[in-house]
Scaffold this motif. Structure first.
Motif, PDB file in Angstrom:
ATOM      1  N   ILE A 191       0.853  -1.185   0.000  1.00 25.02           N
ATOM      2  CA  ILE A 191       0.000   0.000   0.000  1.00 25.02           C
ATOM      3  C   ILE A 191       0.888   1.234   0.000  1.00 25.02           C
ATOM      4  O   ILE A 191       1.853   1.313   0.761  1.00 25.02           O
ATOM      5  CB  ILE A 191      -0.916  -0.025   1.242  1.00 25.02           C
ATOM      6  N   GLY A 192       0.606   2.167  -0.891  1.00 21.77           N
ATOM      7  CA  GLY A 192       1.381   3.410  -0.925  1.00 21.77           C
ATOM      8  C   GLY A 192       0.837   4.371   0.114  1.00 21.77           C
ATOM      9  O   GLY A 192      -0.363   4.588   0.189  1.00 21.77           O
ATOM     10  N   PHE A 193       1.722   4.908   0.943  1.00 18.10           N
ATOM     11  CA  PHE A 193       1.272   5.812   2.003  1.00 18.10           C
ATOM     12  C   PHE A 193       2.055   7.113   1.912  1.00 18.10           C
ATOM     13  O   PHE A 193       3.279   7.101   1.892  1.00 18.10           O
ATOM     14  CB  PHE A 193       1.495   5.154   3.362  1.00 18.10           C
ATOM     15  N   VAL A 194       1.340   8.221   1.847  1.00 17.44           N
ATOM     16  CA  VAL A 194       2.007   9.523   1.802  1.00 17.44           C
ATOM     17  C   VAL A 194       1.731  10.235   3.118  1.00 17.44           C
ATOM     18  O   VAL A 194       0.581  10.433   3.486  1.00 17.44           O
ATOM     19  CB  VAL A 194       1.515  10.365   0.612  1.00 17.44           C
ATOM     20  N   PHE A 195       2.815  10.583   3.831  1.00 21.79           N
ATOM     21  CA  PHE A 195       2.672  11.156   5.162  1.00 21.79           C
ATOM     22  C   PHE A 195       2.509  12.666   5.086  1.00 21.79           C
ATOM     23  O   PHE A 195       3.025  13.316   4.187  1.00 21.79           O
ATOM     24  CB  PHE A 195       3.899  10.813   6.008  1.00 21.79           C
ATOM     25  N   GLN A 196       1.828  13.173   6.090  1.00 26.16           N
ATOM     26  CA  GLN A 196       1.607  14.607   6.161  1.00 26.16           C
ATOM     27  C   GLN A 196       2.928  15.370   6.196  1.00 26.16           C
ATOM     28  O   GLN A 196       3.067  16.412   5.588  1.00 26.16           O
ATOM     29  CB  GLN A 196       0.789  14.914   7.424  1.00 26.16           C
ATOM     30  N   SER A 197       3.913  14.800   6.898  1.00 25.94           N
ATOM     31  CA  SER A 197       5.217  15.461   7.015  1.00 25.94           C
ATOM     32  C   SER A 197       6.147  15.071   5.868  1.00 25.94           C
ATOM     33  O   SER A 197       7.320  15.359   5.912  1.00 25.94           O
ATOM     34  CB  SER A 197       5.857  15.066   8.335  1.00 25.94           C
TER      35      SER A 197
ATOM     36  N   PRO B 195       1.567   0.287  -5.987  1.00 29.68           N
ATOM     37  CA  PRO B 195       0.733  -0.182  -4.874  1.00 29.68           C
ATOM     38  C   PRO B 195      -0.691  -0.448  -5.335  1.00 29.68           C
ATOM     39  O   PRO B 195      -1.133   0.100  -6.339  1.00 29.68           O
ATOM     40  CB  PRO B 195       0.769   0.993  -3.898  1.00 29.68           C
ATOM     41  N   SER B 196      -1.392  -1.311  -4.576  1.00 30.19           N
ATOM     42  CA  SER B 196      -2.774  -1.598  -4.948  1.00 30.19           C
ATOM     43  C   SER B 196      -3.679  -0.421  -4.606  1.00 30.19           C
ATOM     44  O   SER B 196      -4.664  -0.186  -5.271  1.00 30.19           O
ATOM     45  CB  SER B 196      -3.251  -2.870  -4.263  1.00 30.19           C
ATOM     46  N   VAL B 197      -3.363   0.300  -3.547  1.00 30.08           N
ATOM     47  CA  VAL B 197      -4.098   1.527  -3.245  1.00 30.08           C
ATOM     48  C   VAL B 197      -3.123   2.591  -2.747  1.00 30.08           C
ATOM     49  O   VAL B 197      -2.059   2.274  -2.225  1.00 30.08           O
ATOM     50  CB  VAL B 197      -5.194   1.321  -2.160  1.00 30.08           C
ATOM     51  N   LEU B 198      -3.503   3.836  -2.949  1.00 28.12           N
ATOM     52  CA  LEU B 198      -2.676   4.956  -2.494  1.00 28.12           C
ATOM     53  C   LEU B 198      -3.415   5.666  -1.365  1.00 28.12           C
ATOM     54  O   LEU B 198      -4.575   6.042  -1.511  1.00 28.12           O
ATOM     55  CB  LEU B 198      -2.430   5.920  -3.660  1.00 28.12           C
TER      56      LEU B 198
END
Lengths: 275, 367
Positions: free
Chosen positions: B76-82, B151-154
């Motif tokens: 899973i692709g995860f983009v952090f606030q920071s 990733p399957s979801v972002l």
């Protein structure tokens, strides 16, 4: 005056002036005096005094034991700082306070304690000495004492940096598939490295200058457990001022070069991690 | 179905952060998780990614139950606030990080990174370090890094929270375009209702750990299921009415009683655009004074004060405003054209009650 750079918060002239004055009185003048005094020696005499076999053995022990002690502190200090910052457990605050202990304890007391602990009939020595681990009156004892006095430096320099370390970075690595070990090696360690080097340098510098605790634990045997600062004191006690001075100058130059090198290393390691 | 949550709960210690939440995200959708700060929306996102484990319920990603799959293996692709960029690595190495872990070949990694750099408008920046980039560029590197391993979801956590207003607007449009091009299922967290309305296909609205409503931006705006949603999405005038003499009243305003007996209370809401205003004091039933006008660009927001002191917010275009020749302090007549019966926060009304009611213009004359 009109084209002088305007600063709404003046004070540069005064503070710089005071800084230079203070530095001169405390650091520069004594060092200059040391150098001037040594000019009474010829180059040959100086070399003889500074590099005879006993002096060389003392340098080797001073710098070698200091480096090992600082390295040990770098590794275990990092671990200690990590545990103190990252985890909450009963007694955490107590351990945190304990880290400063070597700062506050007179080093002579530390040396005395260590010597009696590791002596053949001491609490720890009685178990260790039969296995050939001699902590008192050996180079190992010197390393132990230097590790003790340098302990707080790595922990205290690393703590604030670790506290500000973005947990998100580790989590990002995890979402990208990285395990803990890889995350530590590729991301955490390189980011902390400049700070660890700073802590190492401080612990190293402190160890080179250490005298009080070593006197008690090393036994001060020439060629074996005699560190350079002890040798200086020995020469002073036998009124050999020039001999002591020659050693002092070598020690000083060495420390200066080492600290400059470490400073450079620190800059190099930190060049990617500026904010 | 790309993501599905079934009665997912999360408790931290004894505190319930997310309470039995169920919703799903379809393939290729762009969905916003919207709610005030501390409502549990970020926790939901973190549970989907595996950074947080649910204390109850089931999580499915592409039909597979992922509750017990560790974060490293969820893809899973995860983009952090920071942004959480790796400061010790160049842009190239940041983006390539996930690919190296998956043991891609060098040439494939180079090709994939080049592709992403082009896609995200970062060509020429591959050898820069994060500290040499602007906020918007860092954000894009973070998205490229998350997208690299396909990733399957972002998932994006407050993706535009840390940039200034103008860049935020650009990034929103850019995210819509990116999503349009890639069609990757995307779920993003925001506390900004405008952002959610503008960017997403559907909105999932949270409050205090509960799911309040799921719907398209239009649905949640026009048919809010309860008072919380009504107040959170756009501006809504909310009144508490009491039924007396067969009529529901609040101050001088009167509404039908919806079959409730005398003494019962009910809450209603109406949007500012449902308020009609005339300079002719006889046109509409209620009298009011225009207290203040807020200039919002094309639209103006008007604050009307009724004789009882009740304040009603209205809205009109600046052309209408000019046409009517209104000015602050002027007396006008007004009328509420449309309203909705609202449930309290956390409760949902029966569909037949939760509809929009139109009031005929001449209602006022009759009663």
């Amino acid at each position: 005056m009109a084209d002088k750079k305007f600063n709404p918060l003046p004070g540069f002239g005064l503070t710089l002036g005071f800084t230079l004055f203070y530095l001169s009185v405390i650091v520069l003048i004594p060092i200059a005096a040391l150098f001037l005094k040594s000019f009474s020696l010829s180059w040959r005499e100086f070399l003889d005094l500074a590099t005879n076999a006993r002096a060389l053995a003392a340098y080797k022990l001073t710098f070698g034991a200091s480096a090992i002690a600082a390295l040990a502190n770098a590794v275990f200090g990092t671990l200690l700082a990590w545990v103190l910052v990252r985890y909450d457990f009963p007694g955490r605050r107590f351990i945190d306070a304990l880290v400063d202990f070597p700062f506050a304890l007179p080093t002579a007391v530390a040396g005395l304690t260590l010597a009696s602990l590791f002596a053949e009939n001491g609490w720890l020595g009685q178990f260790l000495v039969p296995y050939g681990i001699k902590g008192a009156f050996t180079p190992l004892g010197v390393v132990l004492a230097l590790t003790f006095v340098g302990m707080p430096f790595v922990v205290r320099t690393l703590q604030p940096v670790l506290e500000n370390f973005d947990r998100g970075v580790e989590e990002a690595a995890a979402t990208l598939g990285a395990g803990r070990w890889r995350t530590f090696l590729r991301i955490i360690a390189p980011t902390l490295l400049p700070t660890i080097i700073t802590g190492f340098a401080l612990a190293f510098a402190r160890a080179i200058g250490e005298y009080g605790s070593i006197v008690f634990i090393s036994g001060n045997m020439p060629f074996q457990t005699e560190i350079a600062p002890t040798l200086i004191v020995m020469r002073l006690e036998s009124y050999d001022y020039t001999g002591a001075m020659a050693l002092a100058i070598v020690l000083m130059l060495f420390s200066f070069v080492l600290l400059a090198a470490i400073n450079w290393l620190e800059n190099w390691a930190g060049k990617f991690t500026k904010q | 179905m790309s993501i599905e949550l079934k009665n997912v709960s999360k408790k931290f210690g004894g505190v319930s952060a997310v309470h039995e939440v169920s919703f799903s995200v379809n393939d290729g959708e762009l969905v916003a998780l919207l709610g005030p700060s501390g409502c549990g929306k970020t926790t939901v996102l973190r549970m989907i990614s595996g950074l947080e484990l649910p204390t109850g319920g089931d999580l499915f990603v592409r039909g597979v139950r992922v509750n017990d799959i560790p974060v490293q293996q969820r893809n899973i692709g995860f983009v952090f606030q920071s942004y959480a960029l790796f400061k010790n690595m160049t842009v190239f190495k940041n983006i390539a990080f996930g690919l190296k872990i998956k043991k891609w070949k060098q040439a494939d990694i180079a090709a994939r990174v080049a592709e992403l750099l082009t896609l995200l408008g970062l060509e020429g920046f591959e050898n820069r370090y994060p500290h040499q980039l602007s906020g918007g560029q860092r954000q894009r590197v973070a998205i490229a890094r998350a997208l690299a391993p396909k990733p399957s979801v972002l998932l994006l956590d407050e993706p535009f929270g840390a940039v200034d207003a103008k860049i935020r607007q650009e990034l929103r449009e850019w995210l819509v375009h990116l999503h349009h091009d890639l069609k990757v299922t995307t779920l993003f967290v925001t506390h900004d209702q405008e952002e959610a309305m503008e960017v997403s296909n559907r909105i999932v609205i949270f409050s205090r750990g509960h799911l309040e409503q799921v719907g398209t931006p239009r649905e949640v705006y026009e048919q809010p299921v309860n008072e919380f949603v009504a107040r959170f999405i756009g501006v809504m005038n909310v009144l508490e009415l009491e039924v007396r003499g067969g009529i529901a009243r609040a101050h001088e305003l009167e509404f039908p009683n919806h079959g409730l007996p005398d003494g019962q209370r009910l809450r209603i809401g109406f949007r500012p655009y449902a308020v009609q205003i005339s300079t002719n004091l006889k046109t509409f039933r209620y009298q009011a004074v225009l207290r203040h006008t807020y200039f919002l660009g094309v639209l103006l927001r008007l604050e009307l004060e009724l004789p009882s002191g009740l304040t009603v917010r209205a809205r009109m275009t600046k052309e209408e405003f000019a046409h009517l020749g209104l000015s602050d302090g002027q007396s006008v007549s007004m009328q509420i054209r449309q309203y909705r019966v609202l449930a309290h926060e956390g409760e949902v009304l029966r569909p037949e009650v939760a509809t929009t009611y139109d009031i005929p213009v001449n209602l006022g004359e009759g009663i």
